[in-house]
Design a protein around this motif. Structure first.
Motif, PDB file in Angstrom:
ATOM      1  N   VAL A  17       1.330  -4.858   0.559  1.00 24.29           N
ATOM      2  CA  VAL A  17       2.283  -5.291   1.582  1.00 24.29           C
ATOM      3  C   VAL A  17       2.635  -6.776   1.502  1.00 24.29           C
ATOM      4  O   VAL A  17       3.602  -7.215   2.113  1.00 24.29           O
ATOM      5  CB  VAL A  17       1.743  -4.985   3.006  1.00 24.29           C
ATOM      6  N   LEU A  18       1.834  -7.563   0.773  1.00 16.22           N
ATOM      7  CA  LEU A  18       2.099  -9.000   0.664  1.00 16.22           C
ATOM      8  C   LEU A  18       2.412  -9.335  -0.797  1.00 16.22           C
ATOM      9  O   LEU A  18       1.495  -9.468  -1.619  1.00 16.22           O
ATOM     10  CB  LEU A  18       0.894  -9.812   1.170  1.00 16.22           C
ATOM     11  N   PRO A  19       3.699  -9.459  -1.143  1.00 14.43           N
ATOM     12  CA  PRO A  19       4.089  -9.569  -2.550  1.00 14.43           C
ATOM     13  C   PRO A  19       3.492 -10.782  -3.285  1.00 14.43           C
ATOM     14  O   PRO A  19       3.309 -10.711  -4.498  1.00 14.43           O
ATOM     15  CB  PRO A  19       5.614  -9.692  -2.482  1.00 14.43           C
ATOM     16  N   ALA A  20       3.187 -11.874  -2.569  1.00 10.06           N
ATOM     17  CA  ALA A  20       2.676 -13.050  -3.263  1.00 10.06           C
ATOM     18  C   ALA A  20       1.217 -12.869  -3.708  1.00 10.06           C
ATOM     19  O   ALA A  20       0.739 -13.574  -4.586  1.00 10.06           O
ATOM     20  CB  ALA A  20       2.794 -14.293  -2.374  1.00 10.06           C
ATOM     21  N   ALA A  21       0.530 -11.913  -3.109  1.00  6.89           N
ATOM     22  CA  ALA A  21      -0.895 -11.745  -3.403  1.00  6.89           C
ATOM     23  C   ALA A  21      -1.093 -10.836  -4.610  1.00  6.89           C
ATOM     24  O   ALA A  21      -0.232 -10.043  -4.961  1.00  6.89           O
ATOM     25  CB  ALA A  21      -1.600 -11.148  -2.188  1.00  6.89           C
ATOM     26  N   ARG A  22      -2.283 -10.964  -5.224  1.00 10.92           N
ATOM     27  CA  ARG A  22      -2.593 -10.064  -6.332  1.00 10.92           C
ATOM     28  C   ARG A  22      -2.904  -8.656  -5.804  1.00 10.92           C
ATOM     29  O   ARG A  22      -2.570  -7.653  -6.422  1.00 10.92           O
ATOM     30  CB  ARG A  22      -3.789 -10.622  -7.112  1.00 10.92           C
ATOM     31  N   GLY A  23      -3.566  -8.615  -4.683  1.00 11.20           N
ATOM     32  CA  GLY A  23      -3.831  -7.343  -4.018  1.00 11.20           C
ATOM     33  C   GLY A  23      -3.703  -7.558  -2.524  1.00 11.20           C
ATOM     34  O   GLY A  23      -4.020  -8.644  -2.030  1.00 11.20           O
ATOM     35  N   SER A  24      -3.237  -6.553  -1.787  1.00 11.51           N
ATOM     36  CA  SER A  24      -3.106  -6.746  -0.343  1.00 11.51           C
ATOM     37  C   SER A  24      -3.206  -5.423   0.393  1.00 11.51           C
ATOM     38  O   SER A  24      -3.040  -4.353  -0.188  1.00 11.51           O
ATOM     39  CB  SER A  24      -1.788  -7.441   0.004  1.00 11.51           C
ATOM     40  N   CYS A  25      -3.490  -5.527   1.679  1.00 14.94           N
ATOM     41  CA  CYS A  25      -3.647  -4.330   2.513  1.00 14.94           C
ATOM     42  C   CYS A  25      -3.280  -4.674   3.948  1.00 14.94           C
ATOM     43  O   CYS A  25      -3.563  -5.773   4.431  1.00 14.94           O
ATOM     44  CB  CYS A  25      -5.098  -3.848   2.466  1.00 14.94           C
ATOM     45  N   ARG A  26      -2.630  -3.738   4.593  1.00 14.65           N
ATOM     46  CA  ARG A  26      -2.355  -3.855   6.027  1.00 14.65           C
ATOM     47  C   ARG A  26      -3.030  -2.679   6.711  1.00 14.65           C
ATOM     48  O   ARG A  26      -2.841  -1.533   6.309  1.00 14.65           O
ATOM     49  CB  ARG A  26      -0.852  -3.814   6.263  1.00 14.65           C
ATOM     50  N   MET A  27      -3.823  -2.965   7.721  1.00 15.40           N
ATOM     51  CA  MET A  27      -4.505  -1.888   8.424  1.00 15.40           C
ATOM     52  C   MET A  27      -4.212  -1.992   9.915  1.00 15.40           C
ATOM     53  O   MET A  27      -4.404  -3.042  10.516  1.00 15.40           O
ATOM     54  CB  MET A  27      -6.012  -1.977   8.185  1.00 15.40           C
ATOM     55  N   THR A  28      -3.707  -0.904  10.501  1.00 15.95           N
ATOM     56  CA  THR A  28      -3.610  -0.848  11.950  1.00 15.95           C
ATOM     57  C   THR A  28      -4.669   0.141  12.423  1.00 15.95           C
ATOM     58  O   THR A  28      -4.819   1.221  11.865  1.00 15.95           O
ATOM     59  CB  THR A  28      -2.216  -0.402  12.438  1.00 15.95           C
ATOM     60  N   TRP A  29      -5.415  -0.287  13.415  1.00 17.21           N
ATOM     61  CA  TRP A  29      -6.567   0.490  13.887  1.00 17.21           C
ATOM     62  C   TRP A  29      -6.535   0.398  15.406  1.00 17.21           C
ATOM     63  O   TRP A  29      -6.868  -0.649  15.950  1.00 17.21           O
ATOM     64  CB  TRP A  29      -7.844  -0.125  13.299  1.00 17.21           C
ATOM     65  N   GLY A  30      -6.070   1.448  16.065  1.00 13.05           N
ATOM     66  CA  GLY A  30      -5.755   1.300  17.484  1.00 13.05           C
ATOM     67  C   GLY A  30      -4.662   0.261  17.589  1.00 13.05           C
ATOM     68  O   GLY A  30      -3.663   0.340  16.867  1.00 13.05           O
ATOM     69  N   LEU A  31      -4.862  -0.732  18.448  1.00 12.41           N
ATOM     70  CA  LEU A  31      -3.858  -1.797  18.558  1.00 12.41           C
ATOM     71  C   LEU A  31      -4.160  -2.967  17.620  1.00 12.41           C
ATOM     72  O   LEU A  31      -3.411  -3.935  17.574  1.00 12.41           O
ATOM     73  CB  LEU A  31      -3.774  -2.295  20.005  1.00 12.41           C
ATOM     74  N   ASN A  32      -5.272  -2.910  16.903  1.00  9.37           N
ATOM     75  CA  ASN A  32      -5.588  -3.995  15.960  1.00  9.37           C
ATOM     76  C   ASN A  32      -4.636  -3.953  14.776  1.00  9.37           C
ATOM     77  O   ASN A  32      -4.290  -2.883  14.287  1.00  9.37           O
ATOM     78  CB  ASN A  32      -7.005  -3.848  15.400  1.00  9.37           C
ATOM     79  N   ILE A  33      -4.237  -5.145  14.308  1.00 15.42           N
ATOM     80  CA  ILE A  33      -3.502  -5.233  13.050  1.00 15.42           C
ATOM     81  C   ILE A  33      -4.169  -6.311  12.199  1.00 15.42           C
ATOM     82  O   ILE A  33      -4.299  -7.461  12.634  1.00 15.42           O
ATOM     83  CB  ILE A  33      -2.024  -5.611  13.244  1.00 15.42           C
ATOM     84  N   ALA A  34      -4.611  -5.936  10.983  1.00 17.52           N
ATOM     85  CA  ALA A  34      -5.150  -6.916  10.045  1.00 17.52           C
ATOM     86  C   ALA A  34      -4.350  -6.833   8.753  1.00 17.52           C
ATOM     87  O   ALA A  34      -3.999  -5.738   8.313  1.00 17.52           O
ATOM     88  CB  ALA A  34      -6.622  -6.628   9.762  1.00 17.52           C
ATOM     89  N   GLU A  35      -4.037  -7.986   8.170  1.00 18.59           N
ATOM     90  CA  GLU A  35      -3.444  -8.009   6.838  1.00 18.59           C
ATOM     91  C   GLU A  35      -4.329  -8.869   5.947  1.00 18.59           C
ATOM     92  O   GLU A  35      -4.770  -9.943   6.358  1.00 18.59           O
ATOM     93  CB  GLU A  35      -2.003  -8.545   6.870  1.00 18.59           C
ATOM     94  N   VAL A  36      -4.595  -8.376   4.746  1.00 17.62           N
ATOM     95  CA  VAL A  36      -5.526  -9.051   3.850  1.00 17.62           C
ATOM     96  C   VAL A  36      -4.850  -9.309   2.511  1.00 17.62           C
ATOM     97  O   VAL A  36      -4.187  -8.424   1.967  1.00 17.62           O
ATOM     98  CB  VAL A  36      -6.788  -8.188   3.619  1.00 17.62           C
ATOM     99  N   ALA A  37      -5.021 -10.541   2.002  1.00 18.35           N
ATOM    100  CA  ALA A  37      -4.531 -10.887   0.666  1.00 18.35           C
ATOM    101  C   ALA A  37      -5.723 -11.233  -0.214  1.00 18.35           C
ATOM    102  O   ALA A  37      -6.676 -11.868   0.248  1.00 18.35           O
ATOM    103  CB  ALA A  37      -3.581 -12.077   0.729  1.00 18.35           C
ATOM    104  N   VAL A  38      -5.676 -10.805  -1.487  1.00 13.08           N
ATOM    105  CA  VAL A  38      -6.728 -11.148  -2.451  1.00 13.08           C
ATOM    106  C   VAL A  38      -6.094 -11.924  -3.609  1.00 13.08           C
ATOM    107  O   VAL A  38      -5.051 -11.520  -4.124  1.00 13.08           O
ATOM    108  CB  VAL A  38      -7.426  -9.876  -2.982  1.00 13.08           C
ATOM    109  N   TYR A  39      -6.701 -13.053  -3.950  1.00 16.74           N
ATOM    110  CA  TYR A  39      -6.267 -13.873  -5.085  1.00 16.74           C
ATOM    111  C   TYR A  39      -7.441 -14.051  -6.041  1.00 16.74           C
ATOM    112  O   TYR A  39      -8.577 -14.200  -5.618  1.00 16.74           O
ATOM    113  CB  TYR A  39      -5.799 -15.254  -4.614  1.00 16.74           C
TER     114      TYR A  39
END
Lengths: 260, 242
Positions: free
Chosen positions: B34-56
C-alpha cells in the motif's frame, strides 16, 4: 554523499527535456492520478487521505479548548504541521525534524493560513474565556515526489470535512467547521532546464530548483516559496504562474466533488 | 488496566457490548503493497484500529555502533499519529512508544533470519493512524506481513493478538471500553506454524485457569489471523488487490 547516480539521471532527464518528454511519459504540465478520500479516520474530527501517484499522505484535524491570548480575546487559532516521517522514504532518518521537514510544514501552513480560509473569530466560544484551537496534522506515509501539493490538498480537504466537537466539550451542538475558501498549492520543478508540474521522485532527485505557489478561490496568490539551488527568469515564472491557475481550478473541483 | 470490574461490559444474554461472543475477534482486513515508496508495506484495519507499516532494507547499519558482525539489527519504530486518539497526542516519542518499539523489534528479530545479513539493518516503521485498543498487536501483525512483502527471509509469520478479562469473564480481543474498564490484558505474539511465542506482555489480574483459557483463545485466533495474512500476501500476486 557523492551522488553518482543523480549525475547519470540528470543527463537522462536533460535528453528527455530536449525531446519535450518526461521520464514517466507525461507532458510538461500533466499531473499524475489523484485519489482523494475524506472522513476516513474515526478518532479525528476531520480527515483525508491523498494518493497522488505513489505519494500517500494523511491529514487529521483535532480540536481543543484554550484560553484566548489577552491581545486577541475573541480569536481562536489554527496550527498546521506537516512532518516527513521515516516511514515515507528510505532517505528519511529518525531524529529531530530536518530543515526539509520544517520547510514543508511551514510552506503548507502559510498557504492555508494566509488564504484566510478559517476566520479565527469564528473559533470563539466565550470571548475572553475560551476559544477553539484547531490542530491540522499532516502525515506523509510514502514519498514518490511532490509531497508539498499532496500535503496541501490533504490539509484543506480534512479541514473542509471537519466537525467542531462542541458536545464532547459541553459547549453547545456539534457543527461543521466554517471554511470559506479552498487554497490550492501547485508545485513546479526545474528538470532538464525547464519547469515541469508535479515532479515525481526521480525528477526531484535529478532536477534543480522548485517553486511552490498557493492560490485562493479568486486566483489571488497566498504563498510562494522557491526551494533548492537554481535561478529562474520572470518569463519562466509567468508561464508557471499562468499554468497554476488552471491546475488549481481542477484540484478545487476535485475537492468540491468529494466534500459536498 | 483500569481495574473497574464493576462496569457492565457483558450483557445478560452473554454478549459483549458490541455484540461479540467471548472468543470472537473484531473484523480484520489486511492489504499489502500500500505504500509505493517502501520495499514492503502493509495496511491492517482491526476493528477501528488502522496501522500502516513500511519496511526498508536490508541496508548498511548506521551509526556503526549498532552494527552486529554476525547478524542484521531491526530498527523498529512504533508511532501514533497525532490525530489517532480521541485527545490529540503531541508528535514524537514517549516512554510508551519507545517500549512498544523495543519489544516489537525483539519479537520480529526472533522470526527474521537476521544471520543472513551481517552488519546491516532492516527498518520497520509502524504508524498508527487510528487507535481503539490493541494497536501494538495490530502493528506487530502488520509488520510481519510487511517484512514478508519486502522479501525478507523469515522462519515464520508472526501474529499478535490479545485476550483479557472483563466482568470476571475471559474474552478475546478487547475493544476500547473493555480495555479501559477490564481486569486483565494479555497480548502475545505467536508463530502460527510452530505455535512458539515471540512476544508476551500482560497486566491486570488472572488466575492460572483464566490464563490458560486466555492463551487458548489467543492460539485459536492466531490461526484465524494467519490465514488472513497469507491471503493478503498471495493476493498481491494473483490480482486480488482492489
Amino acid at each position: 554523499m557523492v551522488e553518482i547516480v543523480p549525475r547519470l539521471l540528470r543527463d537522462q532527464l536533460k535528453k528527455l527535456a530536449e525531446n519535450d518528454s518526461r521520464i514517466d511519459g507525461r507532458n510538461r504540465f500533466e499531473r499524475r492520478e489523484i485519489n482523494l478520500e475524506t472522513n476516513i479516520l474515526t478518532n479525528a474530527e476531520g480527515s483525508s487521505k491523498v494518493s497522488w501517484g505513489g505519494t500517500v499522505v494523511y491529514a487529521g484535524v483535532k480540536f481543543s479548548l484554550r484560553e484566548p491570548y489577552s491581545d486577541r480575546p475573541a480569536d481562536g487559532s489554527l496550527m498546521t504541521s506537516a512532518e516527513l516521517r521515516p516511514v515515507a522514504h528510505l532517505r528519511y532518518e529518525p531524529g529531530p525534524p530536518s530543515p526539509e521537514s520544517i520547510e514543508l510544514g511551514r510552506v503548507v501552513d502559510r498557504g492555508i493560513r494566509e488564504s484566510g480560509c478559517i476566520e479565527l473569530s469564528s473559533l470563539c466560544v466565550v470571548p475572553g474565556e475560551s476559544v477553539w484551537n484547531v490542530n491540522l496534522d499532516i502525515h506523509v506515509m510514502s514519498d514518490d515526489g511532490n509531497i508539498f501539493d499532496a500535503c496541501a490538498l490533504a490539509g484543506i480537504a480534512a479541514l473542509r470535512t471537519a466537525t467542531v466537537p462542541a458536545e464532547k466539550h459541553d459547549v453547545g451542538e456539534d457543527h461543521p467547521l466554517p471554511v470559506s475558501k479552498t487554497p490550492i498549492m501547485c508545485s513546479y520543478k526545474k528538470v532538464g532546464g525547464r519547469f515541469v508540474y508535479d515532479p515525481n521522485e526521480q525528477e526531484e532527485l535529478g532536477g534543480d530548483e522548485r517553486i511552490h505557489i498557493t492560490l485562493g478561490d479568486d486566483g489571488h496568490v497566498h504563498s510562494l516559496q522557491k526551494g533548492l539551488k537554481g535561478t529562474f527568469s520572470t518569463a519562466e515564472f509567468a508561464e508557471i504562474f499562468d499554468n497554476a491557475s488552471t491546475q488549481a481550478a481542477e484540484l478545487r473541483n476535485l475537492i468540491e466533488e468529494k466534500v459536498n | 488496566m483500569g481495574g473497574y470490574g464493576d462496569v457492565e461490559l457483558i450483557k445478560e444474554n452473554g454478549e459483549r457490548l458490541d455484540g461479540r461472543l467471548a472468543d470472537e475477534l473484531r473484523p480484520i482486513k489486511i492489504e499489502v503493497g500500500v505504500l509505493p515508496a517502501a520495499r514492503g508495506s502493509c495496511r491492517m484495519t482491526w476493528g477501528l484500529n488502522i496501522a500502516e507499516v513500511a519496511v526498508y532494507g536490508p541496508m548498511e547499519a548506521h551509526p556503526r555502533k549498532i552494527q552486529r558482525p554476525d547478524r542484521a539489527v531491526l530498527d523498529v519504530r512504533y508511532n501514533m499519529a497525532p490525530f489517532s486518539t480521541s485527545d490529540r497526542i503531541r508528535p514524537g516519542f514517549n516512554r510508551r512508544s519507545r517500549e512498544i518499539s523495543k519489544v516489537t523489534a525483539e519479537a520480529l528479530e526472533s522470526i527474521v533470519m537476521v544471520e543472513m545479513f551481517p552488519r546491516s539493518k532492516i527498518r520497520v516503521e509502524i504508524e498508527i493512524l487510528c487507535a481503539e485498543a490493541g494497536t501494538r498487536c495490530c502493528g506487530i501483525t502488520a509488520a510481519a506481513v510487511a517484512l514478508a512483502d519486502a522479501g525478507i527471509p523469515m522462519k515464520d509469520l508472526l501474529v499478535s493478538v490479545a485476550a483479557g478479562k472483563i466482568n470476571d469473564v475471559v474474552v478475546l480481543d478487547l475493544d476500547k471500553a473493555e480495555d479501559n474498564y477490564g481486569q486483565a490484558d494479555l497480548p502475545v505474539g505467536i508463530m502460527p506454524n510452530t505455535e512458539e511465542l515471540a512476544f508476551l506482555q500482560m497486566d491486570g489480574d488472572l488466575s492460572p485457569e483464566e490464563f490458560n483459557l486466555a492463551m487458548e483463545y489467543n492460539m485459536k485466533a492466531a490461526k484465524e489471523i494467519h490465514k488472513l495474512q497469507v491471503e493478503a500476501l498471495k493476493s498481491k500476486y494473483t490480482g486480488g488487490l482492489e
